[in-house]
Design a protein around this motif. Structure first.
Motif, PDB file in Angstrom:
ATOM      1  N   LYS A   1       0.748  -1.146   0.007  1.00 50.61           N
ATOM      2  CA  LYS A   1       0.112  -0.117   0.031  1.00 50.61           C
ATOM      3  C   LYS A   1       0.856   1.283   0.109  1.00 50.61           C
ATOM      4  CE  LYS A   1      -4.163  -1.830   2.207  1.00 50.61           C
ATOM      5  NZ  LYS A   1      -3.820  -3.314   2.226  1.00 50.61           N
TER       6      LYS A   1
ATOM      7  N   VAL B   1       2.594   2.666  -3.247  1.00 52.78           N
ATOM      8  CA  VAL B   1       1.660   3.199  -4.237  1.00 52.78           C
ATOM      9  C   VAL B   1       1.456   4.698  -3.712  1.00 52.78           C
ATOM     10  CG1 VAL B   1      -0.471   3.276  -5.323  1.00 52.78           C
ATOM     11  CG2 VAL B   1       0.549   1.187  -4.727  1.00 52.78           C
TER      12      VAL B   1
ATOM     13  N   THR C   1      -7.734   3.239   3.117  1.00 54.94           N
ATOM     14  CA  THR C   1      -7.776   2.026   2.606  1.00 54.94           C
ATOM     15  C   THR C   1      -8.252   0.807   3.731  1.00 54.94           C
ATOM     16  OG1 THR C   1      -5.651   1.312   2.916  1.00 54.94           O
ATOM     17  CG2 THR C   1      -6.305   2.527   0.900  1.00 54.94           C
TER      18      THR C   1
ATOM     19  N   ASN D   1     -11.257   2.669  -0.137  1.00 53.74           N
ATOM     20  CA  ASN D   1     -10.841   1.558  -0.953  1.00 53.74           C
ATOM     21  C   ASN D   1     -10.843   0.199  -0.044  1.00 53.74           C
ATOM     22  OD1 ASN D   1      -9.620   0.563  -3.733  1.00 53.74           O
ATOM     23  ND2 ASN D   1      -8.623  -0.475  -2.244  1.00 53.74           N
TER      24      ASN D   1
ATOM     25  N   ILE E   1      -4.948  -4.827 -10.865  1.00 56.78           N
ATOM     26  CA  ILE E   1      -5.551  -4.718  -9.892  1.00 56.78           C
ATOM     27  C   ILE E   1      -5.864  -5.493  -8.854  1.00 56.78           C
ATOM     28  CG2 ILE E   1      -7.056  -2.629 -11.162  1.00 56.78           C
ATOM     29  CD1 ILE E   1      -9.383  -4.723 -11.141  1.00 56.78           C
TER      30      ILE E   1
ATOM     31  N   GLN F   1     -10.092  -1.279  -5.794  1.00 59.65           N
ATOM     32  CA  GLN F   1      -8.926  -1.578  -6.921  1.00 59.65           C
ATOM     33  C   GLN F   1      -7.572  -1.411  -6.253  1.00 59.65           C
ATOM     34  OE1 GLN F   1      -9.601  -0.401 -11.015  1.00 59.65           O
ATOM     35  NE2 GLN F   1     -11.768  -1.263 -10.890  1.00 59.65           N
ATOM     36  N   GLU F   2      -6.984  -1.958  -5.417  1.00 63.14           N
ATOM     37  CA  GLU F   2      -5.676  -1.534  -4.833  1.00 63.14           C
ATOM     38  C   GLU F   2      -4.598  -1.995  -5.904  1.00 63.14           C
ATOM     39  OE1 GLU F   2      -4.630  -3.426  -1.275  1.00 63.14           O
ATOM     40  OE2 GLU F   2      -6.466  -2.928  -0.156  1.00 63.14           O
ATOM     41  N   MET F   3      -3.456  -1.450  -5.907  1.00 65.22           N
ATOM     42  CA  MET F   3      -2.259  -1.620  -6.825  1.00 65.22           C
ATOM     43  C   MET F   3      -2.957  -1.430  -8.288  1.00 65.22           C
ATOM     44  SD  MET F   3      -0.234  -4.688  -4.977  1.00 65.22           S
ATOM     45  CE  MET F   3      -1.434  -6.176  -5.355  1.00 65.22           C
TER      46      MET F   3
ATOM     47  N   GLY G   1      -3.410   2.235  -9.669  1.00 64.33           N
ATOM     48  CA  GLY G   1      -3.440   2.520  -8.161  1.00 64.33           C
ATOM     49  C   GLY G   1      -2.588   3.598  -7.817  1.00 64.33           C
TER      50      GLY G   1
ATOM     51  N   HIS H   1      -5.298   6.533  -7.845  1.00 61.30           N
ATOM     52  CA  HIS H   1      -6.200   6.533  -6.565  1.00 61.30           C
ATOM     53  C   HIS H   1      -6.008   7.531  -5.535  1.00 61.30           C
ATOM     54  CE1 HIS H   1      -9.552   4.853  -4.116  1.00 61.30           C
ATOM     55  NE2 HIS H   1      -8.668   4.643  -3.195  1.00 61.30           N
TER      56      HIS H   1
END
Length: 687
Positions: free
Chosen positions: A167, A170, A229, A254, A480, A491-493, A498, A501
């Motif tokens: 996380k 990003v 997130t 997220n 994603i 939609q992490e990464m 990513g 976001h």
């Protein structure tokens, strides 16, 4: 004295002031550390991140942030063995820990490399420009800038290192600081990594803060400039998403929730095929890796009805080879759950499932373990046998599609045709990942088109890709990581997605000249800059956005067309046979588009040796109007964008990539061809 896991906030390591929570070894039950779960000033923590961390990161370019992340990855990679030693205490084997530790560090490396897809600027110009007027004086362009807040990451206990690193890689690349709130049972691992990060001095002050414990109240102080997130259970995620502050401030949220991921055995994957064997191997691996404590693990195995018994037998044989015990004991392939609380909760979930779907493999109350000489204890530790259940009526007994047993548990269920397989996979109401074992392209297409709406990722597993596949349960930073419905809709990464976001997208409107000045990317119709000196004789730093060179003119002849056809071998009828043009768009022999582009290059290139090192390539090219013999063309070469390059080593030449807009016009001033070419240009400053 038992160590206390501490918070890192406001630039200091701080103990909490609330009640102590004991963190226990998952295999032995021994006390590892204690954690204070309350007493942090979250308003001050978030404010510090915004004022100190955000302002520092926003000033950096994408390339500077990427190099920072790369340095951090190298630093942590050199320290990874100390993380492995601590990770064993979470019940994870060496292979399990590899996913968490080196998977997390690998994510840092991947996102560091992603910097090359962004400019060496603090902002990103997104997509193509949009014309908004006939005369070309009014246009728009989308721009992304880092948000002015903090990324608040609320993470689960199963991946205390990867969950944080995937996380923050990003948000740091995007230019936002982070406050990480790991789940308490394994927070000692997260703290160990954060201590190394802070000690390295690589990140600017305020870029990363760590909060251990409940985190109760942290969301009370988020604003619309922050991003939250969450990774964990769907039920907890829904509660957090509905937090009054999240709703009132419209805070981006997220959610990546544990889901009832499915693996489907294709109709063609019968016993004896490679795909059948791969299916069994993948289900076993996903059940036993991290003791099944993965948000992407397979929970439902959907197989042709006439193969249920074959799958049950084959899977049972594979699981029988899975030795369980202390992660450091020789021969152990599956360790323990993260703690006794997790084990108790898992047994409750299995008992609920077993009411209508009997256990056909494994023993809920007994498990043989290795490593007793290392202190492993069947009762004090969090060990459990792999469990396989059978749901013979999966359209009636819906618990299998609603209750997730978060551990080494899978439910077998039959289908009668591929349509039913799709329906069963979709009954999970949204998942992170689904896999299909098949070598039948048509079956694969039918399944994907039916199941894609319910899954964030679909893996088609067959012999052709098996050796290089990362498997069902491995999220990759380029893709994603998320899914619809129960999986949270996040939609992490996802590579550049990513990063975006954590940025604010704004639509700029104005004149081409003004948009050029703001974005530092030349827009068609903007004012140009003309100098006497040829731009190919200028160093990278000397070139200006909008600087333009206008060439001499050239009249295209039939000889030009014939000669190019002979040299290139391109004898397409429209170029060489005037008798074949009836019913076409052309009124006569037409010049090759690539001749026009080649001739344009010959017209704008300065032949003298200078700072231009080489032609780097072509981004885009369009031939917009036929060019016939007798047409007189001219070329306008404009500096569109400059992209600095990093030196590979001390001996490398300092250089950058220049994107040039090439516009070819005829005597009527109409555009006949347009292209963006790239050259590699030496920098004057070789430092």
């Amino acid at each position: 004295m038992t160590p206390t896991v501490e918070n890192y906030a406001l630039g200091h390591w701080l103990p909490g002031s609330g009640p102590q929570q004991e963190l226990l070894d998952a295999s032995t039950g021994d006390l590892i550390a204690t954690a204070n779960t309350e007493g942090m000033d979250f308003e001050a923590i978030l404010d510090y991140g915004r004022r100190v961390g955000n302002s520092a990161l926003r000033r950096m370019t994408f390339h500077e942030r990427g190099r920072m992340i790369k340095a951090l990855a190298f630093h942590l990679d050199a320290k990874k063995e100390q993380f492995y030693e601590l990770s064993y205490r979470s019940g994870a084997t060496r292979a399990d820990s590899w996913i968490d530790i080196e998977g997390g560090i690998g994510n840092l490396f991947a996102n560091a490399s992603l910097r090359r897809k962004f400019p060496d600027k603090p902002f990103y110009v997104e997509g193509e420009p949009v014309g908004l007027s006939k005369g070309g004086t009014f246009m728009a362009q989308h721009l992304l800038v880092p948000k002015e807040g903090v990324a608040v990451h609320i993470n689960a206990y199963n991946f205390p290192i990867w969950g944080m690193l995937e996380k923050i890689a990003v948000n740091l690349l995007a230019g936002m600081p982070a406050v990480v709130k790991p789940a308490t049972p394994t927070a000692y691992l997260t703290e160990a990594v954060v201590r190394e990060i802070i000690a390295s001095g690589i990140l600017p002050a305020g870029a990363l803060q760590l909060v251990i414990g409940s985190g109760q109240g942290i969301l009370d102080h988020v604003t619309y400039q922050d991003v939250v997130t969450f990774t964990g259970s769907a039920a907890t995620g829904r509660k957090l998403r509905a937090h009054p502050r999240i709703l009132a401030e419209a805070v981006p949220f997220n959610m990546e929730a544990d889901s009832l991921n499915a693996a489907v055995l294709g109709p063609d994957a019968v016993p004896g095929t490679a795909e059948f064997d791969l299916f069994i191997k993948e289900v076993r691996k996903e059940m036993t890796a991290k003791c099944g404590q993965k948000c992407t693990a397979i929970r439902r195995a959907i197989v042709p009805a006439h193969l249920v018994e074959d799958v049950q037998i084959a899977l049972g044989k594979a699981l029988a080879q899975t030795t369980i015990g202390h992660p450091q004991a020789e021969g152990v392939r599956m360790g323990a759950l993260a703690g006794r609380d997790q084990a108790a909760r898992l047994r409750e979930q299995i008992q609920l499932l077993a009411k209508n779907t009997p256990i056909v493999y494994g023993d809920l109350d007994h498990v043989e373990i290795l490593g007793k000489e290392r202190g492993a204890h069947a009762q004090k530790g969090a060990f459990i046998s792999p469990i396989v259940l059978l749901n013979e009526r999966p359209f009636e007994h819906l618990d299998s599609h609603e209750i997730e047993a978060f551990g080494p548990v899978v439910t077998l269920m039959p289908y009668h045709d591929l349509g039913e397989a799709v329906q069963l996979a979709n009954l999970g109401k949204g998942s992170l990942v689904c896999s299909l074992a098949t070598n039948d392209p048509r079956a694969a297409q039918d399944f994907v088109l039916g199941a894609a709406t319910h899954h964030g990722r679909i893996l088609i597993l067959n012999q052709e890709m098996a050796k290089e596949s990362t498997g069902h349960g491995s999220p990759l930073p380029q893709l994603i990581h998320g899914g619809p419905g129960r999986a949270g809709g996040g939609q992490e990464m996802g590579g550049m997605r990513g990063v975006e976001h954590f940025m604010q997208r704004v639509a700029l409107q104005g004149s081409p000249s003004m948009i050029t000045a703001i974005t530092e990317v030349y827009q068609t119709g903007a004012k140009i800059i003309e100098h006497d000196k040829h731009p190919f004789q200028k160093y990278f730093e000397e070139l200006e956005i909008g600087e333009t060179y206008v060439t001499h003119k050239h009249t295209v002849t039939e000889a030009d067309i014939s000669n190019f056809a002979n040299v290139s071998g391109d004898n397409f009828y429209a170029h060489v046979d005037a008798t074949s043009l009836e019913g076409t768009l052309f009124t006569g022999r037409v010049a090759h588009g690539y001749y026009i582009l080649s001739k344009a290059a010959g017209m704008f290139v300065d032949p003298r040796k200078g700072p231009v090192l080489l032609n780097y390539g072509l981004d885009e090219c369009r031939f917009t109007k036929p060019v016939y013999p007798g047409t007189t063309i001219g070329v306008q070469l404009t500096v569109k964008e400059k992209i600095g390059q990093e030196k590979r080593d001390a001996d490398d030449i300092a250089k950058g990539i220049v994107r040039w807009l090439v516009t070819v016009t005829d005597e009527t001033r109409e555009t006949v061809a347009v292209a963006t070419i790239l050259t590699m240009v030496k920098k004057k400053d070789q430092a």
